[in-house]
Write a protein that holds these residues in place. Sequence first.
Motif, mmCIF file in Angstrom:
data_model
loop_
_atom_site.group_PDB
_atom_site.id
_atom_site.type_symbol
_atom_site.label_atom_id
_atom_site.label_comp_id
_atom_site.label_asym_id
_atom_site.label_seq_id
_atom_site.Cartn_x
_atom_site.Cartn_y
_atom_site.Cartn_z
ATOM 1 N N LEU A 48 0.791 -1.224 0.000
ATOM 2 C CA LEU A 48 0.000 0.000 0.000
ATOM 3 C C LEU A 48 0.831 1.286 0.000
ATOM 4 O O LEU A 48 0.499 2.230 -0.738
ATOM 5 C CB LEU A 48 -0.974 -0.026 1.179
ATOM 6 C CG LEU A 48 -2.053 -1.117 1.095
ATOM 7 C CD1 LEU A 48 -2.958 -1.068 2.319
ATOM 8 C CD2 LEU A 48 -2.874 -0.978 -0.186
ATOM 9 N N PRO A 49 1.910 1.380 0.797
ATOM 10 C CA PRO A 49 2.700 2.620 0.734
ATOM 11 C C PRO A 49 3.268 2.886 -0.667
ATOM 12 O O PRO A 49 3.194 4.015 -1.162
ATOM 13 C CB PRO A 49 3.816 2.378 1.758
ATOM 14 C CG PRO A 49 3.232 1.403 2.730
ATOM 15 C CD PRO A 49 2.388 0.507 1.892
ATOM 16 N N LEU A 50 3.832 1.854 -1.310
ATOM 17 C CA LEU A 50 4.393 2.038 -2.644
ATOM 18 C C LEU A 50 3.288 2.296 -3.662
ATOM 19 O O LEU A 50 3.461 3.087 -4.604
ATOM 20 C CB LEU A 50 5.206 0.806 -3.042
ATOM 21 C CG LEU A 50 5.975 0.901 -4.366
ATOM 22 C CD1 LEU A 50 6.946 2.085 -4.348
ATOM 23 C CD2 LEU A 50 6.716 -0.393 -4.643
ATOM 24 N N ARG A 51 2.136 1.646 -3.484
ATOM 25 C CA ARG A 51 0.993 1.889 -4.368
ATOM 26 C C ARG A 51 0.573 3.354 -4.306
ATOM 27 O O ARG A 51 0.276 3.975 -5.347
ATOM 28 C CB ARG A 51 -0.164 0.984 -3.953
ATOM 29 C CG ARG A 51 -1.421 1.095 -4.814
ATOM 30 C CD ARG A 51 -2.470 0.092 -4.311
ATOM 31 N NE ARG A 51 -3.614 0.004 -5.184
ATOM 32 C CZ ARG A 51 -4.731 0.731 -5.082
ATOM 33 N NH1 ARG A 51 -4.822 1.633 -4.100
ATOM 34 N NH2 ARG A 51 -5.732 0.567 -5.929
ATOM 35 N N LYS A 52 0.543 3.893 -3.097
ATOM 36 C CA LYS A 52 0.149 5.299 -2.907
ATOM 37 C C LYS A 52 1.096 6.221 -3.656
ATOM 38 O O LYS A 52 0.670 7.160 -4.338
ATOM 39 C CB LYS A 52 0.130 5.620 -1.414
ATOM 40 C CG LYS A 52 -0.337 7.024 -1.067
ATOM 41 C CD LYS A 52 -0.446 7.180 0.446
ATOM 42 C CE LYS A 52 -1.019 8.555 0.827
ATOM 43 N NZ LYS A 52 -0.109 9.667 0.458
ATOM 44 N N VAL A 53 2.403 5.941 -3.539
ATOM 45 C CA VAL A 53 3.397 6.768 -4.221
ATOM 46 C C VAL A 53 3.206 6.725 -5.734
ATOM 47 O O VAL A 53 3.200 7.753 -6.412
ATOM 48 C CB VAL A 53 4.825 6.312 -3.846
ATOM 49 C CG1 VAL A 53 5.866 7.006 -4.713
ATOM 50 C CG2 VAL A 53 5.106 6.577 -2.375
ATOM 51 N N TRP A 54 3.061 5.516 -6.259
ATOM 52 C CA TRP A 54 2.902 5.361 -7.705
ATOM 53 C C TRP A 54 1.613 6.019 -8.195
ATOM 54 O O TRP A 54 1.596 6.679 -9.245
ATOM 55 C CB TRP A 54 2.911 3.890 -8.101
ATOM 56 C CG TRP A 54 4.296 3.354 -8.318
ATOM 57 C CD1 TRP A 54 4.996 2.530 -7.519
ATOM 58 C CD2 TRP A 54 5.142 3.632 -9.440
ATOM 59 N NE1 TRP A 54 6.238 2.262 -8.031
ATOM 60 C CE2 TRP A 54 6.359 2.926 -9.232
ATOM 61 C CE3 TRP A 54 5.003 4.406 -10.598
ATOM 62 C CZ2 TRP A 54 7.417 2.981 -10.132
ATOM 63 C CZ3 TRP A 54 6.057 4.449 -11.507
ATOM 64 C CH2 TRP A 54 7.248 3.750 -11.274
ATOM 65 N N ARG A 55 0.521 5.878 -7.456
ATOM 66 C CA ARG A 55 -0.738 6.468 -7.903
ATOM 67 C C ARG A 55 -0.676 7.995 -7.845
ATOM 68 O O ARG A 55 -1.213 8.680 -8.724
ATOM 69 C CB ARG A 55 -1.897 5.936 -7.062
ATOM 70 C CG ARG A 55 -2.133 4.428 -7.221
ATOM 71 C CD ARG A 55 -2.457 4.057 -8.671
ATOM 72 N NE ARG A 55 -2.297 2.646 -8.935
ATOM 73 C CZ ARG A 55 -3.261 1.735 -8.783
ATOM 74 N NH1 ARG A 55 -4.454 2.102 -8.350
ATOM 75 N NH2 ARG A 55 -3.031 0.472 -9.069
ATOM 76 N N GLU A 56 -0.008 8.524 -6.805
ATOM 77 C CA GLU A 56 0.153 9.980 -6.727
ATOM 78 C C GLU A 56 1.030 10.479 -7.865
ATOM 79 O O GLU A 56 0.769 11.524 -8.483
ATOM 80 C CB GLU A 56 0.737 10.379 -5.380
ATOM 81 C CG GLU A 56 -0.250 10.220 -4.223
ATOM 82 C CD GLU A 56 0.404 10.501 -2.879
ATOM 83 O OE1 GLU A 56 1.637 10.661 -2.832
ATOM 84 O OE2 GLU A 56 -0.341 10.551 -1.874
ATOM 85 N N PHE A 57 2.105 9.734 -8.154
ATOM 86 C CA PHE A 57 3.003 10.100 -9.244
ATOM 87 C C PHE A 57 2.263 10.051 -10.577
ATOM 88 O O PHE A 57 2.386 10.954 -11.414
ATOM 89 C CB PHE A 57 4.195 9.148 -9.260
ATOM 90 C CG PHE A 57 5.141 9.360 -10.408
ATOM 91 C CD1 PHE A 57 5.996 10.465 -10.429
ATOM 92 C CD2 PHE A 57 5.155 8.486 -11.489
ATOM 93 C CE1 PHE A 57 6.859 10.662 -11.494
ATOM 94 C CE2 PHE A 57 6.005 8.685 -12.555
ATOM 95 C CZ PHE A 57 6.862 9.787 -12.571
ATOM 96 N N SER A 58 1.452 9.004 -10.768
ATOM 97 C CA SER A 58 0.712 8.850 -12.006
ATOM 98 C C SER A 58 -0.300 9.969 -12.163
ATOM 99 O O SER A 58 -0.507 10.516 -13.270
ATOM 100 C CB SER A 58 -0.008 7.490 -12.036
ATOM 101 O OG SER A 58 0.934 6.444 -11.995
ATOM 102 N N SER A 59 -0.939 10.331 -11.057
ATOM 103 C CA SER A 59 -1.926 11.412 -11.102
ATOM 104 C C SER A 59 -1.244 12.733 -11.445
ATOM 105 O O SER A 59 -1.763 13.524 -12.235
ATOM 106 C CB SER A 59 -2.614 11.505 -9.739
ATOM 107 O OG SER A 59 -3.491 12.606 -9.705
#
Length: 260
Positions: free
Chosen positions: A245-256
């Motif tokens: 979840l922490p890495l997912r959050k980073v990637w989704r924020e970066f993608s956004s």
Amino acid sequence: MSIFIISEIGCNHQGNVDTAKQLIDAAKSVGANACKFQLFNSRRLWNDDRIAHLELSEAQILILSDHAKNAGIEFLCTPFGVPEVEFLAPLVKRMKVASGCIARYDLLAAVRKTKLPVILSTGMSDLDDIRFALKHLGPDVTLLHCTSSYPCPLNAVNLRAIDRLRMFHLPVGYSDHTASIVVPIGAAARGAVVIEKHLTLDRNAPGPDHKASIAPPHFKIMVDGIRLIEFALGDGVKRPQACELPLRKVWREFSSHRAS
């Protein structure tokens, strides 16, 4: 449900009760759930004395059953005749039917009469053989895929048959006769709910099963490997794991951020 691991002692005791007790203790020490013996009369089984030196008497079976109870491990024993089924019924929690007995109506009927859960090995059998056995057994049956060769060559293991046996809508496990610890671990990864493996104190001892058996140190490695696989199997639901979840959050924020 935890994978049920059977330490198959069979006739690796060489007809010696003290050796059999040592094998029970070894099975407990390596983390097996059950230790299993065989009860047969050579003359009734083969019409000669070819394995009479490997027999255990009913009195000896009672001694070993008590020893297993005191050691804190489940006692199992494969019957090879109707009198053996009747004798063992009060001593065991479940019946084991050997591959060689899959077409023996008299034994199957006697096993059904006990109303105990059944573990049915399917070596040397095709699907019609299995259908025949299931027709004459009760509803509570676990099927074990196995290849009846001692030891079994790796190219004859056919682990994919575990998947095929699920067509009967029954629990499926695996009885191993290779000289390896890898194959039973692989069977666990394939979803086997029971693993049966031969245990010996000496792979070089005379007898029919020692070469298809493993010594306690390797049995312990196998048990630990099965437990790790069991833990790693999870529940099969495809979803983000907590550790992601922490890495997912980073990637989704970066993608956004990139999208904007």
